[in-house]
Structure formats: C-alpha cells, structure tokens
Design a protein around this motif. Sequence first.
Motif, PDB file in Angstrom:
ATOM      1  N   GLU A  19      57.901  16.861  65.130  1.00 50.89           N
ATOM      2  CA  GLU A  19      58.072  15.557  64.078  1.00 50.89           C
ATOM      3  C   GLU A  19      58.671  15.545  63.345  1.00 50.89           C
ATOM      4  O   GLU A  19      58.510  16.454  62.691  1.00 50.89           O
ATOM      5  CB  GLU A  19      56.983  15.128  63.470  1.00 50.89           C
ATOM      6  CG  GLU A  19      55.831  14.981  64.903  1.00 50.89           C
ATOM      7  CD  GLU A  19      54.332  14.470  64.855  1.00 50.89           C
ATOM      8  OE1 GLU A  19      53.713  13.731  63.659  1.00 50.89           O
ATOM      9  OE2 GLU A  19      53.402  14.616  65.232  1.00 50.89           O
ATOM     10  N   TRP A  20      60.152  15.106  63.435  1.00 52.94           N
ATOM     11  CA  TRP A  20      60.608  14.834  62.010  1.00 52.94           C
ATOM     12  C   TRP A  20      61.784  13.787  61.919  1.00 52.94           C
ATOM     13  O   TRP A  20      61.154  12.590  63.049  1.00 52.94           O
ATOM     14  CB  TRP A  20      61.488  15.807  62.138  1.00 52.94           C
ATOM     15  CG  TRP A  20      62.380  16.143  63.329  1.00 52.94           C
ATOM     16  CD1 TRP A  20      62.792  16.200  64.214  1.00 52.94           C
ATOM     17  CD2 TRP A  20      64.350  15.529  63.520  1.00 52.94           C
ATOM     18  NE1 TRP A  20      62.955  16.374  65.179  1.00 52.94           N
ATOM     19  CE2 TRP A  20      64.995  15.886  64.858  1.00 52.94           C
ATOM     20  CE3 TRP A  20      65.159  15.289  62.369  1.00 52.94           C
ATOM     21  CZ2 TRP A  20      66.139  15.927  64.668  1.00 52.94           C
ATOM     22  CZ3 TRP A  20      66.654  15.298  62.598  1.00 52.94           C
ATOM     23  CH2 TRP A  20      66.543  15.297  63.935  1.00 52.94           C
ATOM     24  N   ILE A  21      62.255  13.383  60.873  1.00 52.45           N
ATOM     25  CA  ILE A  21      63.270  12.239  60.968  1.00 52.45           C
ATOM     26  C   ILE A  21      64.711  12.539  60.207  1.00 52.45           C
ATOM     27  O   ILE A  21      64.880  13.167  58.934  1.00 52.45           O
ATOM     28  CB  ILE A  21      62.320  10.737  60.024  1.00 52.45           C
ATOM     29  CG1 ILE A  21      61.414  10.881  60.178  1.00 52.45           C
ATOM     30  CG2 ILE A  21      63.347   9.600  59.236  1.00 52.45           C
ATOM     31  CD1 ILE A  21      60.819  10.207  59.147  1.00 52.45           C
ATOM     32  N   ASP A  22      65.428  11.899  60.815  1.00 52.12           N
ATOM     33  CA  ASP A  22      66.852  12.178  60.274  1.00 52.12           C
ATOM     34  C   ASP A  22      67.323  10.604  59.786  1.00 52.12           C
ATOM     35  O   ASP A  22      67.362  10.006  59.264  1.00 52.12           O
ATOM     36  CB  ASP A  22      67.970  11.904  61.597  1.00 52.12           C
ATOM     37  CG  ASP A  22      69.178  12.304  61.711  1.00 52.12           C
ATOM     38  OD1 ASP A  22      68.913  13.045  60.725  1.00 52.12           O
ATOM     39  OD2 ASP A  22      69.713  12.309  62.240  1.00 52.12           O
ATOM     40  N   LEU A  23      67.585  11.855  58.167  1.00 49.05           N
ATOM     41  CA  LEU A  23      67.886  10.376  57.104  1.00 49.05           C
ATOM     42  C   LEU A  23      69.487  11.253  56.975  1.00 49.05           C
ATOM     43  O   LEU A  23      70.516  10.304  55.969  1.00 49.05           O
ATOM     44  CB  LEU A  23      67.420  11.480  55.671  1.00 49.05           C
ATOM     45  CG  LEU A  23      65.546  11.620  55.957  1.00 49.05           C
ATOM     46  CD1 LEU A  23      65.422  12.002  54.923  1.00 49.05           C
ATOM     47  CD2 LEU A  23      65.200   9.967  56.416  1.00 49.05           C
ATOM     48  N   VAL A  80      63.001   4.416  53.022  1.00 46.46           N
ATOM     49  CA  VAL A  80      62.479   5.594  54.379  1.00 46.46           C
ATOM     50  C   VAL A  80      60.877   5.241  54.331  1.00 46.46           C
ATOM     51  O   VAL A  80      59.914   4.617  53.688  1.00 46.46           O
ATOM     52  CB  VAL A  80      62.466   6.900  54.034  1.00 46.46           C
ATOM     53  CG1 VAL A  80      61.918   7.933  55.551  1.00 46.46           C
ATOM     54  CG2 VAL A  80      63.384   7.348  53.717  1.00 46.46           C
ATOM     55  N   LEU A  82      57.195   6.040  56.292  1.00 44.64           N
ATOM     56  CA  LEU A  82      56.699   7.158  56.299  1.00 44.64           C
ATOM     57  C   LEU A  82      55.027   6.621  56.850  1.00 44.64           C
ATOM     58  O   LEU A  82      54.776   5.595  56.382  1.00 44.64           O
ATOM     59  CB  LEU A  82      56.626   7.765  55.482  1.00 44.64           C
ATOM     60  CG  LEU A  82      58.099   8.605  55.426  1.00 44.64           C
ATOM     61  CD1 LEU A  82      58.338   9.567  54.151  1.00 44.64           C
ATOM     62  CD2 LEU A  82      58.478   9.205  56.265  1.00 44.64           C
ATOM     63  N   GLN A  90      54.777  16.251  54.019  1.00 45.06           N
ATOM     64  CA  GLN A  90      55.900  16.204  54.603  1.00 45.06           C
ATOM     65  C   GLN A  90      56.660  16.349  53.752  1.00 45.06           C
ATOM     66  O   GLN A  90      56.780  16.187  52.013  1.00 45.06           O
ATOM     67  CB  GLN A  90      55.952  14.204  53.826  1.00 45.06           C
ATOM     68  CG  GLN A  90      55.002  13.113  54.733  1.00 45.06           C
ATOM     69  CD  GLN A  90      55.990  12.190  55.833  1.00 45.06           C
ATOM     70  OE1 GLN A  90      56.126  13.381  56.550  1.00 45.06           O
ATOM     71  NE2 GLN A  90      54.996  11.718  56.362  1.00 45.06           N
ATOM     72  N   TRP A 174      66.392  15.831  56.149  1.00 42.90           N
ATOM     73  CA  TRP A 174      65.739  15.140  57.592  1.00 42.90           C
ATOM     74  C   TRP A 174      64.745  15.696  56.499  1.00 42.90           C
ATOM     75  O   TRP A 174      64.112  16.212  55.348  1.00 42.90           O
ATOM     76  CB  TRP A 174      66.104  15.800  58.797  1.00 42.90           C
ATOM     77  CG  TRP A 174      65.348  17.030  58.154  1.00 42.90           C
ATOM     78  CD1 TRP A 174      64.316  17.957  58.882  1.00 42.90           C
ATOM     79  CD2 TRP A 174      65.928  18.509  58.784  1.00 42.90           C
ATOM     80  NE1 TRP A 174      64.943  19.932  58.916  1.00 42.90           N
ATOM     81  CE2 TRP A 174      65.037  19.473  58.612  1.00 42.90           C
ATOM     82  CE3 TRP A 174      67.506  18.599  57.784  1.00 42.90           C
ATOM     83  CZ2 TRP A 174      65.588  20.612  58.013  1.00 42.90           C
ATOM     84  CZ3 TRP A 174      67.838  20.127  57.592  1.00 42.90           C
ATOM     85  CH2 TRP A 174      67.119  21.278  57.407  1.00 42.90           C
ATOM     86  N   GLU A 176      60.409  16.690  57.527  1.00 42.11           N
ATOM     87  CA  GLU A 176      59.098  16.477  58.642  1.00 42.11           C
ATOM     88  C   GLU A 176      57.926  17.049  58.657  1.00 42.11           C
ATOM     89  O   GLU A 176      57.393  16.473  57.192  1.00 42.11           O
ATOM     90  CB  GLU A 176      59.738  18.133  59.370  1.00 42.11           C
ATOM     91  CG  GLU A 176      59.755  18.977  58.324  1.00 42.11           C
ATOM     92  CD  GLU A 176      59.799  20.330  59.244  1.00 42.11           C
ATOM     93  OE1 GLU A 176      60.461  20.287  60.720  1.00 42.11           O
ATOM     94  OE2 GLU A 176      60.408  21.212  58.514  1.00 42.11           O
ATOM     95  N   ASN A 177      57.134  16.607  59.214  1.00 42.13           N
ATOM     96  CA  ASN A 177      55.321  16.483  59.369  1.00 42.13           C
ATOM     97  C   ASN A 177      54.982  17.765  59.932  1.00 42.13           C
ATOM     98  O   ASN A 177      55.171  18.314  60.615  1.00 42.13           O
ATOM     99  CB  ASN A 177      54.862  15.711  59.879  1.00 42.13           C
ATOM    100  CG  ASN A 177      55.512  13.740  60.012  1.00 42.13           C
ATOM    101  OD1 ASN A 177      56.200  13.634  58.539  1.00 42.13           O
ATOM    102  ND2 ASN A 177      54.913  13.268  60.958  1.00 42.13           N
TER     103      ASN A 177
END
Length: 593
Positions: A19-23, A80, A82, A90, A174, A176-177
């Motif tokens: 679980e991650w988000i590209d910033l 963002v 979330l 986070q 990025w 990530e959780n």
Amino acid sequence: MITHEKRLEYPHPQFVRDEWIDLCGEWEFEFDRNDIGIKNQWFNYYDFSSSIIVPFCYQSKLSGIDTTEDVNVVWYKKTVTLKNDERVRQLLHFEAVDYETMVWANGQFIGIHKGGFTPFVFDITDSLQSDSNVIVVRVHDDTSPCHPLGKQSWKDENFLCWYTRTTGIWQPVWIENVPKNYISKILMTPNLDTSSLGIEILMNSTHCEGQVEAKVYFRNRIINSAQMRVCNGSCSTVLDVSSDASSFRVEQWEPNMPNLYDIQFVYTDGCGNTDKIISYFGMRKTEAKNGKILLNNKDFYQKLVLNQGYYKDGLMTPPSVESFVDDIMGIKECGFNGLRIHQKVEDSRFLYLCDYYGLVVWSEIPSCYKFDSNSKKSFWNEMQNSLIKHYNHPSVIVWVLFNESWGINEIYANTSQQHFVNAAYEYIKSIDSTRLVIGNDGWEHVKTDILTIHDYTSEASQLQQRYVDLSKNINGSFSTTSTRSNFANGYVYNNQPIMISEFGGIAFGSAIIDHSWGYGKRIDTKEEFLERFKELTTAIMDLESICGFCYTQWSDVEQEINGIVDADHEMKFSYREFYNILSKKRNYGYIFE
C-alpha cells in the motif's frame, strides 16, 4: 513472489510494500528569493504562483521551469487524499532532496532533514485529517562547499568537470501505509563460503515486540525459512540458503549470471498488526588477495566505465526509469562488466537494475570541497546513509570515500586529513566486511584495499611502458598527467591490487554549452576515436600487473564531450565496435548476441 516489472514500479525495489501512493508529478511551486516564507507562514494557506514536475529540479528542462537563476530557497505544495484509519501510520518518503528540507502537513511542522543525496522519511500520521491533506516542503540549498556537492558547481558558472546545480527534490517521493509497529531497516549479509545469509532487522521503535518470519525463494521455489523473535526493537539470524537443486549448492551472483534470491519478511505483533516486506538478495563474495581482486573466489578482471548519471533535460534525474535500463544494457552490450557511479548516490531503481541485469558497481560518496568541522559532519552523515542505502545490493562491490583529494586537498602531509579518511575506512569495515574500500581514489592513498591510479596519458605506448616495471614508481608517481604521489606521506604500497580507475576521456563530438573539452587532443572522426580507444584499453589489458580499469566516461555531460554516448545518451558508435575491443579479456565478460 513479485515480478520484475512490479518491483521496478516501486521507488525502493528492495523494500516493497503493498500500500503506497506515488507523489511524483505536478506540485505547486514558489521561489522564495527573499527568504520570507517561514515568517509569512507559506506553510499555512499560501497560494503558490507556479507549478513544477517532481522529481525534477527547477534548473532542469523536465521540471517545466528550466532556469539557471540561483535561488537558495524554494517551496513545494501537494494536496493528497488519504484514508483516515487509526490502525495505520502514514510515512512520507523522500529518496533525495538537496539540501536542507523542512516539511509541514496541514500547517503542522513535521521535521527537518539535512543532506542532498540520501533517503529520509517522516511519519506524518498525527498531522493528517480525513480525506484532503496539504503537504508543504521548504528546501534551502546554498551550494556550500562544506556540503557534499558531488559534481555540482559551487561557482557562478560551470567550470572544468563541474556542472549545473541541483536544488530541491530530485529523486522520487511517495507515501506508504504501515501498522503502528513496523520494520524500519533490513540488513542482509551474504556469506558465500558458508552458503548462508546473515539477517538483521530493526523496527521503528525499541519498544516493539513480536516475531518476524523470513522465507527465501529462488525462482518461486522455497529454499528455507526462519522465525525470529523481536526483542527491544530488533532481531537477527543466520539462514542456510543452500539447496540440492543448485549445481553448486548456491546460486551465485556475478555479472554474467546475476542470480537473485527473493525473500519475504512478515512481522506480526500478536495484536493483529502485520507488516510485510518483499525483498531480494544475491550471494557473492569480494576479496583482495595476493595483489588480485577476487569475485566469488575467482580472479575478476574489472572493465568499468565511469558514469556521471547526468541527463541533458533532467540533470541528475533521468527522463524515466527506461533511461536507466537503456544505459545499463548499453554498458553491458559494449562489453563492460561494471561501472563507477561518480560523485553521486544513485536512485535505488538504478542499483536494482544493476543487480538484475548484472553489472558490478563502485559506489562513491559525493565530495565536499572544504575541510572543516562542518564539512566533516555533513560528509560523515551522507557516508553513513549511503552505506545503509546500498548495503543490500549485491552489485555494489567497492566503496569509494574520496576522489582525487577533493575536500582533503592537503592529505599528502596533513595527518588530520589522513586520520579522517582512515576513520571513515575503518568505520565502513566495521559495518561491512563484504566489500572493498578505497580511501582516496586516484592518488595520495592512505588506507585502501586497491591502489587506484588516474592516468589520462593519450599515448598508448607511454601508458603501457609506465606500468611494466612497477618497482620503479610504486611508491612515487606513475602518471605524468597528475604528478601526484600514489601514497600520502608515511604510507607505502602493501601488495594491494592495482587498477587504472580513470583513463581515456577522449574528446569527440559537440557540447550542449560552450567551453567544451575532453582529455588530450580532440578527435575529428569516429575511426580516430575507436582507434585511440582500442590502443589505450588494449595497452592496459596487456599489463599483467593491472587488475582492471575504468574508462572515462559513459556519457557527455554539458561542457564535457568525452562520452561513449552523447548528452542525450544516444550512442555515438555501435555497441559491437566497443565489444570487439573489450572482449579481448573475457573474464566475466558479456556475451554479445
């Protein structure tokens, strides 16, 4: 386990979470020319006037700004979305930001980090709100020679081999959780002689308890597993990775056979919290023995190319990860079996690709250009962080601490500078016994595992004659192009392997800016270039006393036109032309198809 393509999507391919988000992408941006942003609370409801494409620095074309105006303070802002989950933390990751970074989330100050080349992370959980969240980043970069700069010019203009400055975010960002308790670091140490892997795991807190299960696979076949009890925030074990399925008990990593084992770590704390990491490792051994360099207990002749890691439109940041693949495959197809990353701490994905495709790497700490209390502190911090970042990569076989006495200009006779380099050498040896260490590459060596020499002689006959009888100059100076002593005062040759770690630098082509240059007389035709390259490399490969070389360099960079590829990383020649020359000495070479 995980595919190569999936691993490559993640900014840290050796530490993959689900679980991650590209910033990366568009951020709001502002120059703070008068340094008023903190006073006027730009971190709190301030409308930024422009935008930038992260992770490209504002000096690069790909950032969308493309100006060489020298601004010391810049700001970024990103909104963002979330999920608000009390069970999840986070983590905001920065792979590299140059130089001093301050971070706010929803107007609350998170933290500060100093250092331009290595990763850092902030836990932003307690400052988040449901759904929309605003992250603000302030970067101060005065390009001080007391900071590790690498190849960035600290003067108003580019000069000699120093290039356009890099300010701000220049590697991936990025989020990530993770659970409340999570794995922070993993150190994996291969021992080829015992067919085992040492594992050390550090948690985010010394209060963490629980257990970690490690499972090792090779090509989706389970090899072994182990259970480790977490106590006081850490755990460790030694895991047997031998197998009857392998012809030699262990699948070794080397350039022409880059075998990688997959490994999965699962931490559980007994309260329903789980942290899962997907990683990999390679089984290889590096040693200096009896004047030779050994890889996996066999003589290893290194045919390296010096790689600055600069790109015309992105500066220290490539246009895409595919640019990394193109470079690595091009280097292999030319017949090189490794590279020296020069004055830069490279993106984790680049190191992964060297692991995956098979190139040995010399990892080098970017230089400061002054020797004082501030520079010593900043160098040491960057060195420690570089060591951790690259520790698990099997491709990295050599650490280079300093280059050509940069930042330690008086090391020949200055015992304080000698002690500092030796302290760094011993520190790395205390942490990492699997790699060789070079204290000061090129000349004026103190403690070192390899005697490395920089020799830009353009006449092959002179180059060869100079090293036929080592006894004449081994404790003096071989190279007339530097005239610097091989060893600092008080140090002598002690049967270390000898490599020509910089040579060539043949000037050919046109530069993207004025005052272009290379070493020796500029070449006018491809035929002349290839003939000189052949003469120089063959002269070195014919020397029994030399264990390898590093050719300068892979690409043209701004005013330097001594690359095998141009500033756009397009080949000036065919791969086959270089392979036919370099394949003369086939030790661990690449088979061209």
